[in-house]
Design a protein around this motif. Structure first.
Motif, PDB file in Angstrom:
ATOM      1  N   LEU A 123      -5.054   3.230   2.543  1.00 12.77           N
ATOM      2  CA  LEU A 123      -4.108   3.945   3.396  1.00 12.77           C
ATOM      3  C   LEU A 123      -3.463   5.348   2.787  1.00 12.77           C
ATOM      4  O   LEU A 123      -3.410   5.414   1.492  1.00 12.77           O
ATOM      5  CB  LEU A 123      -2.953   3.007   3.782  1.00 12.77           C
ATOM      6  N   THR A 124      -3.364   6.147   3.624  1.00 10.11           N
ATOM      7  CA  THR A 124      -2.646   7.435   3.143  1.00 10.11           C
ATOM      8  C   THR A 124      -1.020   7.155   2.687  1.00 10.11           C
ATOM      9  O   THR A 124      -0.714   6.055   3.242  1.00 10.11           O
ATOM     10  CB  THR A 124      -2.714   8.435   4.219  1.00 10.11           C
ATOM     11  N   HIS A 149       0.926   1.825  -7.548  1.00  8.53           N
ATOM     12  CA  HIS A 149      -0.097   2.776  -8.316  1.00  8.53           C
ATOM     13  C   HIS A 149      -1.138   3.217  -7.566  1.00  8.53           C
ATOM     14  O   HIS A 149      -2.201   2.545  -7.439  1.00  8.53           O
ATOM     15  CB  HIS A 149      -0.664   1.922  -9.462  1.00  8.53           C
ATOM     16  N   PRO A 150      -1.148   4.277  -6.577  1.00  4.94           N
ATOM     17  CA  PRO A 150      -1.905   4.698  -5.635  1.00  4.94           C
ATOM     18  C   PRO A 150      -3.320   5.234  -6.603  1.00  4.94           C
ATOM     19  O   PRO A 150      -3.093   5.983  -7.618  1.00  4.94           O
ATOM     20  CB  PRO A 150      -1.309   5.606  -4.878  1.00  4.94           C
ATOM     21  N   ASP A 151      -4.452   5.385  -5.664  1.00  2.00           N
ATOM     22  CA  ASP A 151      -5.406   6.086  -6.364  1.00  2.00           C
ATOM     23  C   ASP A 151      -5.438   7.460  -5.896  1.00  2.00           C
ATOM     24  O   ASP A 151      -4.290   7.656  -4.867  1.00  2.00           O
ATOM     25  CB  ASP A 151      -6.793   5.594  -5.823  1.00  2.00           C
ATOM     26  N   PRO A 162      -4.976   1.443  -1.937  1.00  2.00           N
ATOM     27  CA  PRO A 162      -5.809   0.111  -1.966  1.00  2.00           C
ATOM     28  C   PRO A 162      -4.859  -1.203  -1.481  1.00  2.00           C
ATOM     29  O   PRO A 162      -3.783  -0.929  -1.496  1.00  2.00           O
ATOM     30  CB  PRO A 162      -6.855   0.070  -3.184  1.00  2.00           C
ATOM     31  N   SER A 163      -5.584  -2.166  -1.438  1.00  2.00           N
ATOM     32  CA  SER A 163      -4.913  -3.262  -0.771  1.00  2.00           C
ATOM     33  C   SER A 163      -4.015  -3.860  -1.928  1.00  2.00           C
ATOM     34  O   SER A 163      -2.873  -4.346  -1.508  1.00  2.00           O
ATOM     35  CB  SER A 163      -5.874  -4.412  -0.565  1.00  2.00           C
ATOM     36  N   ASP A 164      -4.285  -3.750  -3.226  1.00  2.00           N
ATOM     37  CA  ASP A 164      -3.269  -4.324  -4.123  1.00  2.00           C
ATOM     38  C   ASP A 164      -2.077  -3.413  -4.178  1.00  2.00           C
ATOM     39  O   ASP A 164      -0.937  -3.914  -4.501  1.00  2.00           O
ATOM     40  CB  ASP A 164      -3.796  -4.407  -5.541  1.00  2.00           C
ATOM     41  N   ALA A 165      -2.360  -2.086  -4.046  1.00  2.00           N
ATOM     42  CA  ALA A 165      -0.959  -1.174  -3.799  1.00  2.00           C
ATOM     43  C   ALA A 165      -0.382  -1.450  -2.669  1.00  2.00           C
ATOM     44  O   ALA A 165       1.155  -1.488  -2.782  1.00  2.00           O
ATOM     45  CB  ALA A 165      -1.517   0.189  -4.144  1.00  2.00           C
TER      46      ALA A 165
END
Length: 239
Positions: A123-124, A149-151, A162-165
């Motif tokens: 997601l943004t 912790h986004p990418d 991502p899903s974990d974030a």
């Protein structure tokens, strides 16, 4: 020194299954009080040293080696105020850990009940903020606090969650709504990550709680040994 009060390093070592070198090392490190020497240089330990070793090993089981050593060094210099403060600090850390555990367990229950959606693709920041009904600035603040912790998109440099974030953000949102400060939330999220996600966290929480119980019981046992040792080293009790 009466003969009955004379103890050799091996006498102290045998009680705890230690080597005589370990006992000598503890004296050198200030964990045991300095022992008098015979004219030939042999250490002469006493029941005081035996109690010091019992106390240190009991403290180590609850407080860890470093803090137990610091407590004993303070006691051996008759600085009982520092020794007791260090003990209090250890109990306070255990209480903070227990509070964090309870917070993680409560938030985990809410997270599983709410069943946050798993995005098909990252997601943004705007999309995640909309999903949580937050401002993007809040997510950036959480990132700065080490909560999420986004990418980064390699082309644009924009944040991607991502899903974990996304999971971490939902969990943080619940903790934040419960009024917990950011540093506590960061600790809670770190435990989720260390466990490998929400699912494995159940067993991790059980293990964590068992470890806290064991530590607290060890601290209680150590308190009795320390109280006896402080009585022996209290200048006010000296003849």
């Amino acid at each position: 020194m009466p003969h009955r009060d004379r103890l050799r390093p091996v006498d102290l070592a045998r009680e705890h299954g230690l080597s005589t070198q370990a006992v000598r090392n503890y004296e050198d490190e200030g964990i045991l009080p300095t022992a008098p020497r015979t004219p030939h240089g042999f250490r002469q330990y006493t029941p005081l040293h035996a109690q010091a070793l019992r106390t240190f090993l009991a403290l180590r089981a609850g407080h860890g080696h470093q803090d137990a050593a610091a407590i004993m060094r303070a006691a051996n210099t008759a600085d009982h105020d520092t020794a007791l403060r260090l003990v209090d600090d250890g109990h306070a850390r255990t209480q903070r850990d227990r509070t964090t555990l309870d917070q993680v367990a409560a938030a985990l229950h809410g997270l599983l009940t709410d069943d946050p959606p798993t995005p098909a693709r990252p997601l943004t920041i705007g999309a995640l903020a909309h999903q949580l009904r937050l401002r993007p600035a809040t997510l950036r603040a959480w990132e700065k606090a080490g909560i999420v912790h986004p990418d980064r998109d390699p082309t644009t440099g924009h944040r991607r969650y991502p899903s974990d974030a996304v999971r971490d953000a939902h969990l943080a949102h619940q903790l934040r709504r419960a009024g917990h400060p950011l540093h506590q939330i960061a600790d809670a999220i770190a435990h989720v990550r260390d466990a490998g996600g929400v699912g494995p966290l159940h067993q991790a929480l059980d293990d964590w709680r068992a470890a806290l119980h064991q530590r607290a019981r060890a601290m209680l046992a150590a308190s009795g040994h320390l109280a006896r040792y402080l009585d022996l080293t209290d200048p006010a009790e000296a003849p």
